[in-house]
Write an enzyme that holds these catalytic residues in place. Structure first.
Site, PDB file in Angstrom:
ATOM      1  N   HIS A  61       9.664 -55.488  21.141  1.00 22.57           N
ATOM      2  CA  HIS A  61       9.967 -54.120  21.656  1.00 22.57           C
ATOM      3  C   HIS A  61      10.943 -53.899  22.577  1.00 22.57           C
ATOM      4  CE1 HIS A  61       9.102 -50.156  23.526  1.00 22.57           C
ATOM      5  NE2 HIS A  61       7.981 -49.882  22.401  1.00 22.57           N
ATOM      6  N   GLU A  81       1.588 -51.553  17.451  1.00 23.73           N
ATOM      7  CA  GLU A  81       1.340 -51.362  15.895  1.00 23.73           C
ATOM      8  C   GLU A  81       0.615 -52.527  15.405  1.00 23.73           C
ATOM      9  OE1 GLU A  81       2.336 -48.783  15.055  1.00 23.73           O
ATOM     10  OE2 GLU A  81       4.664 -48.472  14.601  1.00 23.73           O
TER      11      GLU A  81
HETATM   12  N1  ACO Z   1      10.033 -61.064  14.905  1.00 24.71           N
HETATM   13  C1  ACO Z   1      11.091 -61.950  14.740  1.00 24.71           C
HETATM   14  N2  ACO Z   1      12.328 -61.870  15.570  1.00 24.71           N
HETATM   15  C2  ACO Z   1      12.050 -60.773  16.446  1.00 24.71           C
HETATM   16  C3  ACO Z   1      11.332 -59.786  16.242  1.00 24.71           C
HETATM   17  C4  ACO Z   1       9.943 -60.052  15.424  1.00 24.71           C
HETATM   18  N3  ACO Z   1       9.126 -59.092  15.669  1.00 24.71           N
HETATM   19  N4  ACO Z   1      11.490 -58.826  17.292  1.00 24.71           N
HETATM   20  C5  ACO Z   1      12.849 -59.258  18.030  1.00 24.71           C
HETATM   21  N5  ACO Z   1      13.001 -60.317  17.159  1.00 24.71           N
HETATM   22  C6  ACO Z   1      14.422 -61.036  17.514  1.00 24.71           C
HETATM   23  C7  ACO Z   1      15.504 -60.673  16.721  1.00 24.71           C
HETATM   24  O1  ACO Z   1      15.616 -61.191  15.345  1.00 24.71           O
HETATM   25  C8  ACO Z   1      16.736 -61.028  17.525  1.00 24.71           C
HETATM   26  O2  ACO Z   1      16.820 -62.594  17.384  1.00 24.71           O
HETATM   27  P1  ACO Z   1      18.225 -63.177  17.556  1.00 24.71           P
HETATM   28  O3  ACO Z   1      18.960 -62.621  18.937  1.00 24.71           O
HETATM   29  O4  ACO Z   1      17.979 -64.543  17.280  1.00 24.71           O
HETATM   30  O5  ACO Z   1      19.301 -62.227  16.371  1.00 24.71           O
HETATM   31  C9  ACO Z   1      16.335 -60.946  19.230  1.00 24.71           C
HETATM   32  O6  ACO Z   1      14.831 -61.122  18.802  1.00 24.71           O
HETATM   33  C10 ACO Z   1      16.535 -59.560  19.515  1.00 24.71           C
HETATM   34  O7  ACO Z   1      16.227 -58.457  18.548  1.00 24.71           O
HETATM   35  P2  ACO Z   1      16.794 -56.936  18.775  1.00 24.71           P
HETATM   36  O8  ACO Z   1      16.445 -56.297  17.484  1.00 24.71           O
HETATM   37  O9  ACO Z   1      17.970 -56.807  19.403  1.00 24.71           O
HETATM   38  O10 ACO Z   1      15.508 -56.591  19.873  1.00 24.71           O
HETATM   39  P3  ACO Z   1      15.003 -54.920  19.768  1.00 24.71           P
HETATM   40  O11 ACO Z   1      14.690 -54.845  21.320  1.00 24.71           O
HETATM   41  O12 ACO Z   1      16.114 -54.008  19.520  1.00 24.71           O
HETATM   42  O13 ACO Z   1      13.801 -55.330  18.889  1.00 24.71           O
HETATM   43  C11 ACO Z   1      12.233 -54.265  17.674  1.00 24.71           C
HETATM   44  C12 ACO Z   1      12.796 -53.928  18.860  1.00 24.71           C
HETATM   45  C13 ACO Z   1      13.140 -53.549  16.535  1.00 24.71           C
HETATM   46  C14 ACO Z   1      10.994 -53.343  17.605  1.00 24.71           C
HETATM   47  C15 ACO Z   1      11.848 -55.370  17.020  1.00 24.71           C
HETATM   48  O14 ACO Z   1      11.117 -56.307  18.179  1.00 24.71           O
HETATM   49  C16 ACO Z   1      11.048 -55.542  15.695  1.00 24.71           C
HETATM   50  O15 ACO Z   1      12.012 -55.308  14.731  1.00 24.71           O
HETATM   51  N6  ACO Z   1       9.729 -55.746  15.640  1.00 24.71           N
HETATM   52  C17 ACO Z   1       9.307 -55.825  14.359  1.00 24.71           C
HETATM   53  C18 ACO Z   1       8.870 -54.424  13.729  1.00 24.71           C
HETATM   54  C19 ACO Z   1       7.668 -53.824  14.564  1.00 24.71           C
HETATM   55  O16 ACO Z   1       6.873 -54.206  15.073  1.00 24.71           O
HETATM   56  N7  ACO Z   1       8.071 -52.435  14.982  1.00 24.71           N
HETATM   57  C20 ACO Z   1       7.361 -51.695  15.843  1.00 24.71           C
HETATM   58  C21 ACO Z   1       7.970 -51.425  17.294  1.00 24.71           C
HETATM   59  S1  ACO Z   1       6.629 -50.576  18.155  1.00 24.71           S
HETATM   60  C22 ACO Z   1       7.127 -48.915  17.857  1.00 24.71           C
HETATM   61  O17 ACO Z   1       8.330 -48.422  17.719  1.00 24.71           O
HETATM   62  C23 ACO Z   1       5.954 -47.820  17.887  1.00 24.71           C
END
Ligand code: ACO
Length: 361
Positions: free
Chosen positions: A245, A303
Site C-alpha cells: 500500500h 483487497e
Molecule cells: N508484490 C511485490 N512487490 C511489491 C508489491 C507487491 N504487492 N507492492 C510493492 N512491491 C514492491 C515493488 O515491486 C517495489 O520494489 P522495488 O523497489 O524492488 O522495485 C517496491 O515494493 C515499492 O513499490 P511501489 O510501487 O513504489 O510502492 P507503492 O507504495 O507505490 O505501491 C501498490 C502501492 C501500487 C498498491 C503496490 O503495493 C502494489 O502494486 N500492490 C499490488 C496490487 C494491489 O494489491 N493493489 C490494491 C491496493 S489497495 C487499494 O488501492 C484499494
C-alpha cells in the site's frame, strides 16, 4: 522527478484520515473498527453527507430514499441495460451510470449510490441469460443488491455485504478520490466526478486487485506449493495482489475488519475452508515479500479479504471492482461536494522536460 505526488497535501478534508504508520482509519471522527459490522451503510452515507447537502433526512428516511432511488434508476436504465450486457461488467456499469443527470443535489447523489447497486446485478443476470430482478424499495441496500443478483438474500450474507460497503466507504485521498475531486473542482456535476473516480478505481494497482486475488488463490491451490508459486512470481517481477500500500506501512486495518466478517460467515463450510487456505497463502506471501523486498514493509491490504468476502456473498470475480465502487461512491460524492465548496480549481503544474524549439533570431 515528480513521483506519484507522495507526501503532497492536496486537500483539507473532514471526511477521513489514513494513519499509515499506526494502521488506523478514521471516518469523520469514528474509527473504522467502531463502524465496521456495527453501522449500516445508510448510516455511514448520512455521516459522510452531513453538511454537504441541504435537507438531509434521518437514517431511516435516507435508507428509504436510497430504496426509492434504486427503483427510479432501474426504471431509467431498463430500456438500455441489455445493450450494455456484452461489455465487460465494469464498463457496462460505468456506461449505465453515464446516462444519469449530472446535477449536484441529494437526489443526484442518491441516484449514483443506487445505480451501482442496480446495474451490477442486472448486468450479471443478463450475462447469465436471466432477466434482471427489480429492486425492492423497502429492502436494505445490501440485501437488495443480493436479492437482485440471485433472487434471495439471507440476512447473514446481506449483513456481510453491508459491512463490506461500510468498510470501503472512504479512504483519504486515494487515486480515485483525487480524480473525483479534480473533476468536481471544475464544478462539473456529480455524475461527471464519479465517472472520473470509477475510471481511476478500475486499475489493478487500485481497486482492480481483488479479482486477481481469486485467480492467485486458485493458481496456488492448483500448484500445491504456495511459497514456490509466490517466489516464482516475484522472480518474474510480478506483484502479489492484495499486498502493499502506498500509505500503510503496517497491516491495512480494513483487512482485519473484512477478515472478521468472513470468519463469521465461516460456519458455512465452503467459506471456512477457503478462509483457512487464504490465511496460509497470506502467511506465505508475507514471508516471501519480507525476504524479497527487505527494504520495504509490504503488508496485507484491503483487497485480499475483499476477494474472499465478495466470493462468499456470491459475486463473481469480474464484478468485485463494481462492488468496491458501490461502497466507495458515498465517499467520492462527499469529497466532490467538499471540493466544490472550496470553489478552488485543482490545477497543478508540470515540469517541461521535452525538446525546446530553436529560438528564431
Ligand atoms: N508484490 C511485490 N512487490 C511489491 C508489491 C507487491 N504487492 N507492492 C510493492 N512491491 C514492491 C515493488 O515491486 C517495489 O520494489 P522495488 O523497489 O524492488 O522495485 C517496491 O515494493 C515499492 O513499490 P511501489 O510501487 O513504489 O510502492 P507503492 O507504495 O507505490 O505501491 C501498490 C502501492 C501500487 C498498491 C503496490 O503495493 C502494489 O502494486 N500492490 C499490488 C496490487 C494491489 O494489491 N493493489 C490494491 C491496493 S489497495 C487499494 O488501492 C484499494
Amino acid at each position: 522527478m515528480a513521483n506519484g505526488l507522495d507526501d503532497v497535501v492536496a486537500a483539507d478534508t473532514v471526511l477521513s484520515d489514513v494513519d499509515g504508520a499506526g494502521g488506523h482509519l478514521t471516518i469523520r471522527g469514528h474509527s473504522l473498527m467502531e463502524l465496521a459490522g456495527r453501522w449500516r451503510y445508510a448510516q455511514v452515507v448520512r455521516l459522510l453527507f452531513d453538511g454537504f447537502f441541504d435537507d438531509l433526512p434521518s437514517d431511516t428516511e435516507l435508507e428509504k430514499a436510497i430504496g426509492n432511488a434504486r427503483v427510479e434508476v432501474f426504471d431509467r436504465v431498463q430500456p438500455m441495460v441489455a445493450q450494455l450486457a456484452p461489455l465487460d461488467i465494469y464498463s457496462g456499469m460505468r456506461a449505465g451510470m453515464a446516462v444519469l443527470p449530472d446535477g449536484d443535489g441529494l437526489a443526484d447523489a442518491l441516484r449514483l449510490i443506487a445505480a451501482q447497486a442496480v446495474l451490477t446485478p442486472a448486468l450479471l443476470r443478463l450475462g447469465r441469460g436471466e432477466t434482471p430482478v427489480a429492486p425492492d424499495e423497502n429492502a436494505d441496500h445490501a440485501g437488495d443488491m443480493l436479492r437482485m443478483l440471485s433472487g434471495t438474500a439471507s440476512p447473514a450474507l446481506a449483513k456481510a455485504l453491508d459491512s463490506y460497503l461500510v468498510t470501503v466507504c472512504d479512504h483519504g485521498l486515494n487515486a480515485s478520490t483525487f480524480a473525483t475531486r479534480v473533476v468536481a473542482s471544475t464544478q462539473a456535476g456529480l455524475t461527471s466526478a464519479i465517472l472520473a473516480g470509477l475510471g481511476a478505481l478500475k486499475g489493478p494497482l487500485h481497486g482492480g486487485a481483488p479479482g486477481p486475488v481469486i485467480e492467485m488463490l486458485d493458481a496456488i491451490e492448483a500448484s500445491g506449493d504456495a511459497t514456490a508459486w509466490l517466489r516464482k512470481e516475484i522472480a518474474h517481477g510480478e506483484r502479489i495482489m492484495g499486498f502493499g500500500h502506498r500509505i500503510y506501512r503496517v497491516r491495512d486495518p480494513r483487512a482485519d475488519a473484512l477478515k472478521a466478517v468472513v470468519r463469521q460467515l465461516g460456519s458455512r463450510s465452503e467459506t471456512g475452508s477457503r478462509l483457512a487456505f487464504a490465511e496460509t497463502v497470506e502467511q506465505a506471501a508475507l514471508e516471501v515479500l519480507r525476504i524479497a523486498k527487505p527494504q520495504r514493509s509490504i503488508q496485507t491490504n484491503v483487497e485480499f479479504y475483499t476477494a474472499l468476502l465478495l466470493e462468499a456473498v456470491g459475486f463473481p470475480k469480474e464484478a468485485f471492482s463494481n462492488v468496491f465502487a458501490a461502497g466507495r461512491v458515498a465517499g467520492w460524492i462527499a469529497h466532490a461536494r467538499e471540493q466544490q465548496a472550496t470553489g478552488r480549481l485543482i490545477r497543478p503544474q508540470s515540469r517541461y522536460v521535452g525538446p525546446v524549439p530553436d529560438l528564431v533570431a
